[in-house]
Design an enzyme around this catalytic site. Sequence first.
Site, PDB file in Angstrom:
ATOM      1  N   HIS A 127       0.874  -1.185   0.000  1.00  0.00           N
ATOM      2  CA  HIS A 127       0.000   0.000   0.000  1.00  0.00           C
ATOM      3  C   HIS A 127       0.906   1.229   0.000  1.00  0.00           C
ATOM      4  CE1 HIS A 127      -3.674  -2.339   0.716  1.00  0.00           C
ATOM      5  NE2 HIS A 127      -2.929  -3.084   1.516  1.00  0.00           N
ATOM      6  N   LEU A 128       0.912   1.946  -1.123  1.00  0.00           N
ATOM      7  CA  LEU A 128       1.798   3.117  -1.223  1.00  0.00           C
ATOM      8  C   LEU A 128       1.078   4.416  -0.852  1.00  0.00           C
ATOM      9  CD1 LEU A 128       3.869   2.248  -4.440  1.00  0.00           C
ATOM     10  CD2 LEU A 128       4.664   2.237  -2.069  1.00  0.00           C
ATOM     11  N   ASN A 181      -6.237   0.589  -3.257  1.00  0.00           N
ATOM     12  CA  ASN A 181      -7.110   1.329  -2.322  1.00  0.00           C
ATOM     13  C   ASN A 181      -6.545   2.702  -1.949  1.00  0.00           C
ATOM     14  OD1 ASN A 181      -5.057   0.253  -0.701  1.00  0.00           O
ATOM     15  ND2 ASN A 181      -6.404  -0.119   1.049  1.00  0.00           N
ATOM     16  N   HIS A 186      -8.911 -10.599  -1.572  1.00  0.00           N
ATOM     17  CA  HIS A 186      -8.860 -10.371  -0.128  1.00  0.00           C
ATOM     18  C   HIS A 186     -10.017 -11.205   0.426  1.00  0.00           C
ATOM     19  CE1 HIS A 186      -8.905  -7.487   3.478  1.00  0.00           C
ATOM     20  NE2 HIS A 186      -9.983  -8.216   3.623  1.00  0.00           N
ATOM     21  N   HIS A 197      -2.725 -12.449   1.626  1.00  0.00           N
ATOM     22  CA  HIS A 197      -2.539 -12.618   3.072  1.00  0.00           C
ATOM     23  C   HIS A 197      -3.289 -13.788   3.726  1.00  0.00           C
ATOM     24  CE1 HIS A 197      -6.187 -10.231   2.855  1.00  0.00           C
ATOM     25  NE2 HIS A 197      -5.566  -9.074   2.722  1.00  0.00           N
ATOM     26  N   ASP A 211       2.041  -6.829   2.532  1.00  0.00           N
ATOM     27  CA  ASP A 211       0.852  -6.070   2.958  1.00  0.00           C
ATOM     28  C   ASP A 211       1.276  -4.828   3.745  1.00  0.00           C
ATOM     29  OD1 ASP A 211      -1.724  -5.228   3.294  1.00  0.00           O
ATOM     30  OD2 ASP A 211      -2.355  -6.882   4.588  1.00  0.00           O
ATOM     31  N   HIS A 254       0.173   3.796   8.192  1.00  0.00           N
ATOM     32  CA  HIS A 254      -0.936   4.618   8.682  1.00  0.00           C
ATOM     33  C   HIS A 254      -0.393   5.813   9.444  1.00  0.00           C
ATOM     34  CE1 HIS A 254      -4.284   2.168   7.442  1.00  0.00           C
ATOM     35  NE2 HIS A 254      -3.770   1.095   8.000  1.00  0.00           N
TER      36      HIS A 254
END
Length: 431
Positions: free
Chosen positions: A57-58, A89, A176, A229, A302, A306
Amino acid sequence: MTDRLIKGADLVGKGRRDVLIRDGRVAEIGSLTAAGAEVVDADGLVLLPGLVDLHTHLREPGREDAETVRSGTRAAAKGGYTAVCAMANSYPVADTAGVVEQVAALGKAAGYADVQPIGAVSIGLEGKQLAEIGAMAGSAANVRVFSDDGHCVSDPVLMRRALEYVKTFGGLIAQHAEEPRLTEGAQMNEGPVSAELGLPGWPSVAEEAIIARDVLLAEYTGARVHFCHVSTARSVDIIREAKARGAQVTAEVCPHHLLLTDEAARTYDPVYKVNPPLRRDADVAVLRAALAEGVIDAVATDHAPHAPQDKDCEWAAARPGMLGLETALSIAVLALGGPDDVDWDLLAERTSRTPARIAGLEAHGRDPQPGAEANFTLVDPAASWTVVPEGLASLSRNTPYAGRKLPVTVQATFLRGRATVLNGTIAEEIQ
Ligand code: NCD
């Protein structure tokens, strides 16, 4: 670009060799001297094909306070990665050709790792209408993997249509697996610890039910499914049986599911909150064995950065997810037997060659051979390091390993012969 001579590296499966890099490619392998070449002393270091992450997730576009393509790929390089697949996302969601092209362009401009965008399966990740899959596949970003990750493609009709669509061009759906009705309000793995802590449980069957369904849909449509995952022992059983029947399914496991358990939730520290949740000891043992055996094909991080306001709060309000790129190699080494016993060839298979194959990244996941792109990482198998969140290259700090001593260090990472990391330090100017 000056020639570069990597001296005396341990080439997995081939023993000690020198590798000459010219114009971004391997020119020669052997016992070499090269006048004018910049020498990298790799005595005692293992040379791996550059790591490839199927699940990063970049956060750009939209949440540049948590990560950017640049900061995320710097973290990737630091962790030994030469390519990452960027999850869809973002804000806006990567569900159009425009967004995936933007992410790919940001990756190129930063230059620290190849960024292969993953396209959304459904518009806005809402699980209702197929996104512009064909336009993303035909775009300059050449998208081959599609995923609503963060959300499950739970509608079986939508999943069937997506599989049929991507099959026409050899694409792949990365699922997912989480039946949303079974995880409403869920906070952690469902079991004795959740009962004791009074936190709503996330039953393992929510994952397993979707994996079982999608194995059947993959077989029915003849399309490829990849499971993101994977976190439970029963999921491993289902995938093993599916593979034995010849279903075109692949699976990844995350480093944290290979090391940590739901016992960590007793701290009520939201750094341990993740989707899918940390499971039981028994699951960890089965996942490790499945990774070694090949039922689980790849390690995928993954990496889920945050911002503090989304993580430094009470457990129930915190977003799920943890950092992964800079610690994945060390945890994979631990999970595959520890630094003294790890089979480096197997490690290269699970962290580089196989994920590159699954994502269709042909220039990655290749052992050095004349003519091949020089995408490598040099690892010190005898070194160790202590995780200091403030010292990480990621913009975020939500690592579950703060203060932990981990084995092996990345000494250098080369992307098409250019050093993105050298002497363990990220290159400010890539050359
Ligand atoms: C992911 C994220 O933060 O984007 N978090 C995570 O815990 N894996 C998305 C998700 O799967 O919820």
